[in-house]
Scaffold this motif. Structure first.
Motif, PDB file in Angstrom:
ATOM      1  N   ASP A  68       0.841  -1.207   0.000  1.00 27.04           N
ATOM      2  CA  ASP A  68       0.000   0.000   0.000  1.00 27.04           C
ATOM      3  C   ASP A  68       0.872   1.251   0.000  1.00 27.04           C
ATOM      4  O   ASP A  68       0.584   2.218  -0.715  1.00 27.04           O
ATOM      5  CB  ASP A  68      -0.939   0.005   1.209  1.00 27.04           C
ATOM      6  N   ALA A  69       1.947   1.239   0.787  1.00 28.91           N
ATOM      7  CA  ALA A  69       2.872   2.381   0.814  1.00 28.91           C
ATOM      8  C   ALA A  69       3.549   2.549  -0.544  1.00 28.91           C
ATOM      9  O   ALA A  69       3.738   3.674  -1.029  1.00 28.91           O
ATOM     10  CB  ALA A  69       3.913   2.197   1.916  1.00 28.91           C
ATOM     11  N   GLN A  70       3.905   1.430  -1.182  1.00 29.44           N
ATOM     12  CA  GLN A  70       4.523   1.464  -2.513  1.00 29.44           C
ATOM     13  C   GLN A  70       3.572   2.124  -3.518  1.00 29.44           C
ATOM     14  O   GLN A  70       3.987   2.976  -4.305  1.00 29.44           O
ATOM     15  CB  GLN A  70       4.887   0.043  -2.961  1.00 29.44           C
ATOM     16  N   LEU A  71       2.314   1.740  -3.484  1.00 30.90           N
ATOM     17  CA  LEU A  71       1.343   2.327  -4.409  1.00 30.90           C
ATOM     18  C   LEU A  71       1.147   3.817  -4.130  1.00 30.90           C
ATOM     19  O   LEU A  71       0.974   4.607  -5.063  1.00 30.90           O
ATOM     20  CB  LEU A  71       0.013   1.573  -4.328  1.00 30.90           C
ATOM     21  N   GLY A  72       1.207   4.213  -2.874  1.00 30.24           N
ATOM     22  CA  GLY A  72       1.129   5.634  -2.531  1.00 30.24           C
ATOM     23  C   GLY A  72       2.321   6.408  -3.080  1.00 30.24           C
ATOM     24  O   GLY A  72       2.161   7.520  -3.601  1.00 30.24           O
ATOM     25  N   ARG A  73       3.520   5.831  -2.976  1.00 37.15           N
ATOM     26  CA  ARG A  73       4.712   6.488  -3.535  1.00 37.15           C
ATOM     27  C   ARG A  73       4.634   6.551  -5.058  1.00 37.15           C
ATOM     28  O   ARG A  73       5.049   7.539  -5.667  1.00 37.15           O
ATOM     29  CB  ARG A  73       5.983   5.757  -3.084  1.00 37.15           C
ATOM     30  N   LEU A  74       4.083   5.504  -5.682  1.00 39.23           N
ATOM     31  CA  LEU A  74       3.901   5.526  -7.136  1.00 39.23           C
ATOM     32  C   LEU A  74       2.957   6.661  -7.536  1.00 39.23           C
ATOM     33  O   LEU A  74       3.240   7.388  -8.488  1.00 39.23           O
ATOM     34  CB  LEU A  74       3.344   4.186  -7.630  1.00 39.23           C
ATOM     35  N   ASP A  75       1.851   6.815  -6.810  1.00 46.60           N
ATOM     36  CA  ASP A  75       0.921   7.911  -7.098  1.00 46.60           C
ATOM     37  C   ASP A  75       1.626   9.260  -6.982  1.00 46.60           C
ATOM     38  O   ASP A  75       1.450  10.130  -7.838  1.00 46.60           O
ATOM     39  CB  ASP A  75      -0.278   7.878  -6.143  1.00 46.60           C
ATOM     40  N   ALA A  76       2.414   9.429  -5.936  1.00 47.89           N
ATOM     41  CA  ALA A  76       3.116  10.705  -5.733  1.00 47.89           C
ATOM     42  C   ALA A  76       4.139  10.946  -6.849  1.00 47.89           C
ATOM     43  O   ALA A  76       4.250  12.068  -7.357  1.00 47.89           O
ATOM     44  CB  ALA A  76       3.809  10.718  -4.373  1.00 47.89           C
ATOM     45  N   PHE A  77       4.861   9.915  -7.231  1.00 45.02           N
ATOM     46  CA  PHE A  77       5.855  10.052  -8.302  1.00 45.02           C
ATOM     47  C   PHE A  77       5.172  10.390  -9.627  1.00 45.02           C
ATOM     48  O   PHE A  77       5.601  11.281 -10.356  1.00 45.02           O
ATOM     49  CB  PHE A  77       6.687   8.773  -8.428  1.00 45.02           C
ATOM     50  N   ILE A  78       4.107   9.684  -9.940  1.00 48.41           N
ATOM     51  CA  ILE A  78       3.390   9.897 -11.197  1.00 48.41           C
ATOM     52  C   ILE A  78       2.807  11.307 -11.248  1.00 48.41           C
ATOM     53  O   ILE A  78       2.849  11.967 -12.291  1.00 48.41           O
ATOM     54  CB  ILE A  78       2.297   8.823 -11.378  1.00 48.41           C
ATOM     55  N   ALA A  79       2.289  11.795 -10.130  1.00 45.19           N
ATOM     56  CA  ALA A  79       1.712  13.143 -10.091  1.00 45.19           C
ATOM     57  C   ALA A  79       2.753  14.204 -10.424  1.00 45.19           C
ATOM     58  O   ALA A  79       2.408  15.267 -10.940  1.00 45.19           O
ATOM     59  CB  ALA A  79       1.093  13.409  -8.726  1.00 45.19           C
ATOM     60  N   GLY A  80       4.020  13.926 -10.160  1.00 46.78           N
ATOM     61  CA  GLY A  80       5.096  14.871 -10.446  1.00 46.78           C
ATOM     62  C   GLY A  80       5.634  14.802 -11.864  1.00 46.78           C
ATOM     63  O   GLY A  80       6.477  15.604 -12.248  1.00 46.78           O
ATOM     64  N   MET A  81       5.152  13.861 -12.650  1.00 45.84           N
ATOM     65  CA  MET A  81       5.612  13.726 -14.037  1.00 45.84           C
ATOM     66  C   MET A  81       4.990  14.821 -14.905  1.00 45.84           C
ATOM     67  O   MET A  81       3.898  15.314 -14.612  1.00 45.84           O
ATOM     68  CB  MET A  81       5.185  12.367 -14.608  1.00 45.84           C
ATOM     69  N   PRO A  82       5.654  15.155 -16.006  1.00 44.45           N
ATOM     70  CA  PRO A  82       5.042  16.087 -16.965  1.00 44.45           C
ATOM     71  C   PRO A  82       3.739  15.503 -17.519  1.00 44.45           C
ATOM     72  O   PRO A  82       3.580  14.280 -17.617  1.00 44.45           O
ATOM     73  CB  PRO A  82       6.087  16.213 -18.073  1.00 44.45           C
ATOM     74  N   ALA A  83       2.816  16.378 -17.904  1.00 42.22           N
ATOM     75  CA  ALA A  83       1.501  15.955 -18.385  1.00 42.22           C
ATOM     76  C   ALA A  83       1.592  14.984 -19.570  1.00 42.22           C
ATOM     77  O   ALA A  83       0.860  13.998 -19.622  1.00 42.22           O
ATOM     78  CB  ALA A  83       0.666  17.170 -18.767  1.00 42.22           C
ATOM     79  N   ALA A  84       2.503  15.237 -20.496  1.00 42.61           N
ATOM     80  CA  ALA A  84       2.631  14.359 -21.666  1.00 42.61           C
ATOM     81  C   ALA A  84       3.079  12.958 -21.258  1.00 42.61           C
ATOM     82  O   ALA A  84       2.593  11.954 -21.803  1.00 42.61           O
ATOM     83  CB  ALA A  84       3.611  14.954 -22.675  1.00 42.61           C
ATOM     84  N   THR A  85       3.962  12.871 -20.294  1.00 41.17           N
ATOM     85  CA  THR A  85       4.440  11.574 -19.815  1.00 41.17           C
ATOM     86  C   THR A  85       3.320  10.836 -19.082  1.00 41.17           C
ATOM     87  O   THR A  85       3.149   9.627 -19.258  1.00 41.17           O
ATOM     88  CB  THR A  85       5.662  11.750 -18.891  1.00 41.17           C
TER      89      THR A  85
END
Length: 169
Positions: A68-85
């Motif tokens: 669950d913590a891993q998925l939370g970190r993935l969400d946070a990382f993805i949110a920081g990606m550029p919109a096109a990515t």
């Protein structure tokens, strides 16, 4: 069957599958509000267990909490990606969330939530060694996203044998 006809048939099938995949990704995106959709969470949970296997706690409540913590970190990382990515990732995850995409690109016949860790590990290894650049790119995306999210948490460093940052005198 003549070679030319076979090539035309293969090209037509590839185009049809590509169009269908894009259509499905538009209907069922892999990201919703810049976070993993429910289907993408199942996919990334399965991938995390395969990629991080021995780095995760043994089966039980601690492992579920770590995932669950891993998925939370993935969400946070993805949110920081550029919109096109994020858009490209959403399309890819949407396609991998379908039975046809999962089977064609990953080689898994079972849904992500039902696939065993060993099944996903074998599929990832086959993708890594594939002659298809697309399958290799999907492999790298699943592996790298999970590795980045895991190792950005300093609490996970010691599990991997990394003592942490050193002071520079």
């Amino acid at each position: 069957m003549q070679r030319r006809r076979l090539l035309k048939l293969g090209l037509g099938a590839a185009v049809a599958i590509g169009i269908a995949g894009v259509g499905v990704a538009l209907i069922k995106p892999g990201l919703v509000d810049n976070k993993l959709s429910p289907g993408s969470r199942e996919l990334m949970r399965a991938a995390a267990q395969a990629v991080l296997s021995d780095l995760l706690p043994p089966a039980g409540a601690a492992r579920e909490a770590a995932l669950d913590a891993q998925l939370g970190r993935l969400d946070a990382f993805i949110a920081g990606m550029p919109a096109a990515t994020r858009k490209e990732l959403s399309d890819a995850l949407g396609l991998l969330g379908t039975a046809a995409g999962r089977f064609a690109l990953v080689g898994l016949s079972k849904p992500w939530a039902e696939a065993g860790t060993q099944d996903v590990q074998q599929a990832l290894e086959a993708m890594r060694l594939s002659s298809s650049n697309t399958r290799q790119q999907v492999y790298h995306a699943l592996r790298d996203l999970n590795a980045i999210a895991f190792f950005t948490e300093p609490g996970n460093w010691q599990t991997a044998g990394y003592p942490g940052q050193r002071e520079i005198p």
